[in-house]
Design an enzyme around this catalytic site. Structure first.
Site, short mmCIF file in Angstrom:
data_model
loop_
_atom_site.label_atom_id
_atom_site.label_comp_id
_atom_site.label_asym_id
_atom_site.label_seq_id
_atom_site.Cartn_x
_atom_site.Cartn_y
_atom_site.Cartn_z
N GLU A 35 -12.20 17.44 2.82
CA GLU A 35 -11.89 17.33 4.25
C GLU A 35 -11.54 18.67 4.88
O GLU A 35 -11.94 18.97 6.01
CB GLU A 35 -10.70 16.37 4.41
N ASP A 36 -10.79 19.53 4.15
CA ASP A 36 -10.22 20.74 4.75
C ASP A 36 -10.77 22.06 4.24
O ASP A 36 -10.33 23.12 4.67
CB ASP A 36 -8.69 20.74 4.55
#
Length: 713
Positions: free
Chosen positions: A76-77
């Site tokens: 996600e990051d």
């Protein structure tokens, strides 16, 4: 603050050395991937995945779960992909991480839609591996513990989501240690001032309660020792949100709620639980109706315990829970209670370390989530259904064969029918509760026997949505109605199009497929059913589509002036929701009728001489000639207006005559014109004009009726 070495010390107690090493490797990979990233609090980002893994290690989760916890924000990051994770750590870990990851690559219009879509994605991943939700719960728990660094509006949004979704899921899976902490942290985020005041009140009240708690605890422990029963008595702390809810729901003050003293007795085996129950009932007087046996009939999440309420020394109310050590572990950690990693978990089935009962219950719940997801119209409807399904209380009812079914509090026979099987729910017509016929809207109570009566021709009613409580029943009814509505719309659309094509001497099946496909492309429809549905719902005009199809055929055909162009569409009364009957004139079989194609509603049928259709009569595209088939069936509503001399018992006599004529009274209203004359409006269900004439003849036999007419608006 926990370090990787602290976590390794915990893992060594139950994991193999090579498994510990794999978790360590995942930590260093996450540390490198998140290099340079910091949390809102200013800490290095890797402290968050480390804390999540520590929460799971305290629950004795397997090494795949701990590795996924370490890596859960990497996709996600950071630029790391799922494929890269799979190459480094295997498909199992990559799938777990992907299941927890949000849909960052899609832009959503609002937060609610984003939340719903992300939860739906996670629910599908849970179906493949239940550990996805355990990693997510640990992630949410640490985020809630560090909520202080966020803006107040973001705090409230995350706290609301936690209280609505994640705390109930933890409760549904029996993980009460996480549930209670999530609830208290969510309460603090939503209502910080109320939380602080309640927290201070509890702390100040502890000093006054300590001596009383100690005396009761010693008395209970002495009772066990006297009867030589193994068990440890523990004082039970109430968590703050539970106190707050009880104060609101019961409308009681803080002191009234805190006057109840809670204790838990943990023993060695089930037999000892019942023996201890007898001993403490001999010590203190039990309160009638306040005993619950969750050992014989466990809760839906697998929770087992004996609950009893007693009147203790000086009249103080006492609540006692009695359970075994295994039940205590299950009550605190739910499906994660026995997930001690074993060799068998290297096999394809990831949940082999779970106990049979908790595994079956968790799988059953996730299966129910999948069914709801498949029937929901969109992700927002799905998440609303999930919220409904996360019920706090249950009732226990019996099938005719004696099997126990767990239902949410407030459930009805329709909920029960859908819990048995979707097909049973879709075809149910009546129910017997304790062998007596009862309405389908009856609220079920624990201990009742429920039998569902079905009929092959039956189908769900939209009215059921007003009283069903389970998400499965609600989503199944909506799904059936939607699919039925589409089927009926497609069927009507084809009939309307064929009637329009009649003018050109053609039928829909005569049109070449390439010509139909060209039209679908032009009007941007996915398939023929979508086009026919749009015609049936009145969103497309059949004559316009017919002209377009004839032009696509590259012919010079013109409308034919023959009998077929004036043919009427036959109405049988079984067309369903795509045909409705105007409430201004209430047409019934036998009346001359005319149809108006209304956008989104299909055909609305009026009487031929209805004033409301007079202006629409000249619109040949929207108005359609109709006729009743000879086989038309069903009851049709008609309104009669009666003017009569006021007499005692007149309404009862009138109702009796109508019933004798096999008509059904749907609604009756009266208004007094003066002291002697009364006006009565009656809505009746009749079969046709002949039936209506028979009813009216019977009504005219009453001597005090001066005027009887069929009413119209």
């Amino acid at each position: 603050m926990s370090t990787i070495e602290d976590l390794i010390d915990r893992m060594r107690g139950y994991l193999e050395p090579e498994e510990v090493q794999q978790v360590r490797r995942a930590y260093y990979f996450a540390e490198q991937a998140h290099d340079g990233q910091r949390r809102r609090s200013g800490e290095h980002y890797v402290t968050h995945p480390l804390a999540v893994a520590t929460i799971l290690a305290n629950m004795h989760m397997d090494h795949h779960s701990l590795m996924a916890a370490m890596l859960h924000d990497v996709i996600e990051d950071t630029p790391v992909t799922k494929e890269a994770l799979a190459k480094q750590f295997g498909d199992t870990v990559a799938d777990l991480v992907d299941g927890v990851s949000k849909l960052t690559q899609i832009h959503f219009e609002d937060k609610a839609l984003a939340q719903a879509e992300n939860f739906q994605k996670m629910a599908l991943a849970m179906a493949r591996d239940i550990r996805v939700i355990l990693v997510k719960l640990a992630d949410r728990l640490h985020n809630m513990r560090t909520l202080g660094a966020l803006r107040p509006d973001k705090k409230r949004r995350i706290a609301r989501e936690t209280l609505d979704i994640y705390a109930p899921i933890a409760g549904r899976l029996g993980i009460n240690t996480i549930r209670t902490e999530l609830e208290d942290l969510g309460f603090a985020g939503m209502h910080p001032m109320r939380y602080e005041r309640l927290k201070r009140a509890v702390q100040s009240g502890k000093g006054n309660r300590k001596q009383v708690i100690r005396e009761i605890q010693q008395a209970l422990q002495a009772c066990l020792e006297t009867d030589e029963l193994p068990g440890k008595v523990i004082g039970r702390e109430k968590h703050l949100l539970s106190l707050y809810r009880k104060m609101k729901e019961r409308r009681k003050s803080f002191s009234d709620i805190m006057d109840v003293y809670g204790f838990r007795i943990v023993t060695d085996k089930v037999d000892s639980c019942y023996r201890i129950l007898g001993a403490i009932h001999n010590l203190y007087k039990p309160i009638p109706g306040r005993f619950k046996d969750y050992i014989a009939i466990p809760k839906a999440n697998g929770y087992q315990s004996l609950h009893t309420s007693l009147i203790g020394m000086n009249g103080l109310p006492i609540e006692v829970q009695i359970r075994t050590r295994e039940m205590e572990s299950m009550a605190n950690n739910g499906i994660a209670a026995h997930w001690l990693y074993k060799k068998s978990s290297r096999q394809k089935e990831p949940s082999s370390g779970m106990t049979g009962a908790s595994h079956a219950r968790a799988r059953q719940w996730v299966k129910g989530l999948l069914e709801m997801q498949q029937r929901a119209g969109d992700s927002l409807e799905f998440i609303e259904n999930v919220k409904l399904d996360l019920f706090p209380d249950e009732v226990y009812v019996f099938t005719p064969k004696g099997a126990i079914m767990e239902m949410p509090s407030g459930a009805t026979p329709v909920d029960f029918a859908y819990a048995v099987h979707t097909d049973v729910g879709n075809s149910c017509v009546a129910a017997r509760i304790n062998r007596r016929l009862s309405p389908l809207s009856t609220v079920l109570e624990s201990g009742q026997s429920v039998e569902i009566i079905t009929a092959p021709s039956a189908r769900p009613s939209l009215a059921w949505l007003s009283f069903v409580t389970t998400a499965k029943a609600r989503s199944a009814i909506r799904h059936y109605v939607k699919s039925q509505h589409r089927t009926e719309s497609v069927s009507l659309g084809k009939r309307l199009l064929n009637k329009a094509l009649d003018n050109y001497g053609k039928q829909y099946d005569d049109i070449a497929k390439p010509n139909i496909q060209a039209l679908l492309t032009e009007f941007q429809y996915q398939n023929e059913q979508d086009l026919l549905e749009a015609i049936g719902l009145g969103n497309r005009v059949a004559f316009g589509i017919a002209r377009a199809l004839i032009n696509e055929s590259e012919t010079s055909e013109t409308p034919l002036e023959n009998e077929s162009s004036n043919s009427k569409l036959a109405i049988s009364g079984t067309e369903g929701m795509v045909i409705s009957y105007a409430r201004c004139c209430h047409p019934i079989p036998g009346d001359p009728v005319l149809g108006h194609i209304s956008s989104g509603r299909g055909i609305v049928i009026h009487m031929d001489n209805c004033r409301n259709i007079a202006e629409l009569r000249n619109d040949s595209d929207r108005c359609i000639a109709l006729e009743w088939t000879e086989s038309v069936k069903g009851d049709f509503t008609v309104v009669l207006r009666v003017e009569a001399e006021h007499q005692k018992g007149f309404i009862a006599e009138l109702a009796s005559l109508i019933t004798e004529a096999d008509a059904n009274i749907e609604k009756i209203t009266t208004e007094e014109r003066d002291a002697k004359v009364v006006m009565v409006n009656i809505e009746l269900g009749v079969q046709n004009r002949v039936h209506l004439a028979r009813v009216m003849r019977r009504m005219r036999s009453l001597s005090n009726i001066s005027r009887l007419v069929r009413a119209r608006r």
